[in-house]
Motif scaffolding. Structure first.
Motif, PDB file in Angstrom:
ATOM      1  N   PHE A 191      30.599  66.497  32.155  1.00 39.93           N
ATOM      2  CA  PHE A 191      29.974  66.827  33.439  1.00 39.93           C
ATOM      3  C   PHE A 191      30.909  67.648  34.311  1.00 39.93           C
ATOM      4  N   MET A 192      32.161  67.239  34.405  1.00 46.21           N
ATOM      5  CA  MET A 192      33.134  67.968  35.224  1.00 46.21           C
ATOM      6  C   MET A 192      33.410  69.362  34.657  1.00 46.21           C
ATOM      7  N   THR A 193      33.455  69.491  33.348  1.00 50.42           N
ATOM      8  CA  THR A 193      33.673  70.792  32.720  1.00 50.42           C
ATOM      9  C   THR A 193      32.525  71.738  33.028  1.00 50.42           C
ATOM     10  N   ILE A 194      31.303  71.250  32.941  1.00 53.67           N
ATOM     11  CA  ILE A 194      30.140  72.078  33.261  1.00 53.67           C
ATOM     12  C   ILE A 194      30.184  72.506  34.723  1.00 53.67           C
ATOM     13  N   LEU A 195      30.517  71.581  35.621  1.00 56.41           N
ATOM     14  CA  LEU A 195      30.622  71.938  37.033  1.00 56.41           C
ATOM     15  C   LEU A 195      31.696  72.993  37.277  1.00 56.41           C
ATOM     16  N   LEU A 196      32.826  72.873  36.618  1.00 54.89           N
ATOM     17  CA  LEU A 196      33.890  73.867  36.780  1.00 54.89           C
ATOM     18  C   LEU A 196      33.448  75.236  36.304  1.00 54.89           C
ATOM     19  N   PHE A 197      32.739  75.304  35.175  1.00 54.69           N
ATOM     20  CA  PHE A 197      32.240  76.599  34.696  1.00 54.69           C
ATOM     21  C   PHE A 197      31.247  77.191  35.665  1.00 54.69           C
ATOM     22  N   ILE A 198      30.389  76.379  36.235  1.00 53.43           N
ATOM     23  CA  ILE A 198      29.401  76.887  37.208  1.00 53.43           C
ATOM     24  C   ILE A 198      30.107  77.428  38.436  1.00 53.43           C
ATOM     25  N   VAL A 199      31.072  76.681  38.949  1.00 52.00           N
ATOM     26  CA  VAL A 199      31.803  77.123  40.142  1.00 52.00           C
ATOM     27  C   VAL A 199      32.566  78.412  39.864  1.00 52.00           C
ATOM     28  N   LYS A 200      33.224  78.508  38.713  1.00 56.32           N
ATOM     29  CA  LYS A 200      33.954  79.731  38.377  1.00 56.32           C
ATOM     30  C   LYS A 200      33.017  80.921  38.243  1.00 56.32           C
ATOM     31  N   ALA A 201      31.833  80.702  37.681  1.00 56.91           N
ATOM     32  CA  ALA A 201      30.863  81.792  37.527  1.00 56.91           C
ATOM     33  C   ALA A 201      30.350  82.261  38.881  1.00 56.91           C
ATOM     34  N   VAL A 202      30.108  81.351  39.786  1.00 57.60           N
ATOM     35  CA  VAL A 202      29.602  81.710  41.107  1.00 57.60           C
ATOM     36  C   VAL A 202      30.677  82.390  41.951  1.00 57.60           C
ATOM     37  N   VAL A 203      31.893  81.894  41.892  1.00 54.07           N
ATOM     38  CA  VAL A 203      32.970  82.442  42.713  1.00 54.07           C
ATOM     39  C   VAL A 203      33.410  83.817  42.197  1.00 54.07           C
ATOM     40  N   SER A 204      33.377  84.038  40.893  1.00 52.27           N
ATOM     41  CA  SER A 204      33.832  85.311  40.344  1.00 52.27           C
ATOM     42  C   SER A 204      32.872  86.450  40.640  1.00 52.27           C
ATOM     43  N   ASN A 205      31.626  86.147  40.929  1.00 47.51           N
ATOM     44  CA  ASN A 205      30.649  87.219  41.230  1.00 47.51           C
ATOM     45  C   ASN A 205      30.598  87.387  42.684  1.00 47.51           C
TER      46      ASN A 205
END
Length: 60
Positions: free
Chosen positions: A46-60
Motif C-alpha cells: 500500500f505504501m509503495t503504491i502511494l509513493l508511486f502515485i505521489v511521485k507521478a503527480v509531483v513530477s508532472n
C-alpha cells in the motif's frame, strides 16, 4: 495456500467490508503469524503504491 487466504482476509480488512460468515470462516482457518505477515506485506504494498502515485503527480 493458507497464506493466500490470510492475505485475502487482510485485504478485506483494509477495505473495511466483510461479512460475518466470511470473517468467521477465515478466523477458523488462518494462524496469527500468517495474519501478521500478510498485514505487514499489505502495508508495504500500500505504501509503495502511494509513493508511486505521489511521485507521478509531483513530477508532472
Amino acid at each position: 495456500m493458507m497464506f493466500l487466504i490470510s492475505m485475502r482476509a487482510v485485504l478485506w480488512g483494509f477495505l473495511g467490508v466483510r461479512k460475518r460468515s466470511g470473517q468467521d470462516a477465515d478466523m477458523a482457518s488462518v494462524t496469527f503469524v500468517h495474519i501478521v505477515l500478510a498485514g505487514v506485506l499489505g502495508a508495504i504494498i500500500f505504501m509503495t503504491i502511494l509513493l508511486f502515485i505521489v511521485k507521478a503527480v509531483v513530477s508532472n
